[in-house]
Design an enzyme around this catalytic site. Sequence first.
Site, PDB file in Angstrom:
ATOM      1  CE1 TYR A 124      13.981  35.339  60.235  1.00  0.00           C
ATOM      2  CE2 TYR A 124      14.562  37.157  58.808  1.00  0.00           C
ATOM      3  CZ  TYR A 124      13.676  36.547  59.655  1.00  0.00           C
ATOM      4  OH  TYR A 124      12.464  37.155  59.911  1.00  0.00           O
ATOM      5  CE  LYS A 190      12.205  38.706  75.461  1.00  0.00           C
ATOM      6  NZ  LYS A 190      11.090  39.572  75.819  1.00  0.00           N
ATOM      7  CG  ASP A 223       9.636  42.447  75.005  1.00  0.00           C
ATOM      8  OD1 ASP A 223      10.787  42.917  75.096  1.00  0.00           O
ATOM      9  OD2 ASP A 223       9.195  41.615  75.812  1.00  0.00           O
ATOM     10  CG  ASP A 247      12.308  40.407  58.333  1.00  0.00           C
ATOM     11  OD1 ASP A 247      11.992  41.331  57.563  1.00  0.00           O
ATOM     12  OD2 ASP A 247      11.972  39.219  58.142  1.00  0.00           O
TER      13      ASP A 247
END
Length: 359
Positions: A124, A190, A223, A247
């Site tokens: 972002y 991740k 995840d 987010d």
Amino acid sequence: MAHEVTLIPGDGIGPELAEATRLVLEATGVQFQWDVQEAGIDEYESHGNPFPDATLASLLRTRVGIKGPTTTPVGSGFRSVNVLLRKELDLYACLRPCKAYEGVRTRFPETDVVIVRENTEDLYAGIEFERGTPENAKVRECLAELGSTVRDDAGVSIKPISVFGSERIVEEAFAYAERNGRSKVTAVHKANIMKFTDGLFLSVARDVATRHPDIAFEDRIVDNLCNQLVSRPEEYDVLVLPNLYGDIVSDLAAGMIGGLGMAPGANIGEKSAVFEATHGSAPKYKGLNKANPTALMLSGVMMLNHLGEDEAAVRMEQAIAAVIRAGDKVTYDLKPDRDDPTAVGTLQFAHAVIEEMNA
Ligand code: NAD
């Protein structure tokens, strides 16, 4: 002494929610001196600027603001007030407590997590190269020289994650845990795939954790975290995440506690702190005295804590919780049937909370 606070009503349902929240904040007995400032689409239409300099100057002076939502029209040259605010004030930490209150319909009644989202870096950051432009070609050339080929019809976005940015957000998560009697921080990433960005975030988080031995620390791959959050929400406490995952996971958590009308938030930086609901300006409900003010009121509770008014914060939160638990004087979205004619309006909900606080 009265706390000077910048009050930004915003647009759409914002002014109604801001008024309801102001009434309840004042009913706590804490003294406020409001500096009311404009922002949003109404201000843009009347004066040509959605985020006037006076609003920014006020936030820099008072160092604390409470804000109703502001509309960002799609596909115009109009810049999001929220993005401008974050950039101008370097509001690097977004805090979103997501707690399921008794009386709210949810499949996840044990949820009581706090999302601490980094606000300035990651995908972002706005470093993007549009397909077909000379800049895009230059970036791809550079990458090819470094041994990474990217298809020539690809758009490219860059994901920066720094030691500085990671350290200050993880410190903020531990500070929040310590201030609020929380026992665990989970870093979400991740790092198995993105070793030099998420991997860096994780390694910084591990270092920061060693400075806070009284708070437990663990990490989860994003995840897996999503899966576990909806399977065993009670196992999670404070979550700290880079911008993009933050987010997404905050909206997931907002859904788990009964929807956007219930999810408060705060954007915090060194220069100022701005408290606002997670939801937007819901223009279709503008002026109808219908929207649920709980998210902005709970943002007000966070503001009271920020101002050191902890006892008033507890009273205000308990009164909101009691009205929701009783279930009769609540807005349409908190009724089992959304067309229930006994649902009350925004202002009547505020009066019910004030009555409860004074009982
Ligand atoms: P939204 O959150 O405004 O509304 C989505 C739906 O959620 C509404 O139609 C309504 O059904 C429900 N809802 C939201 N808040 C509610 C409340 N307090 N009580 C009851 N129901 C509520 O999202 P959107 O429609 O995607 O966005 C509308 C505008 O708000 C857009 O211009 C967007 O850019 C802006 N926005 C602003 C902020 C902010 O100022 N912080 C945040 C998100 C979106």
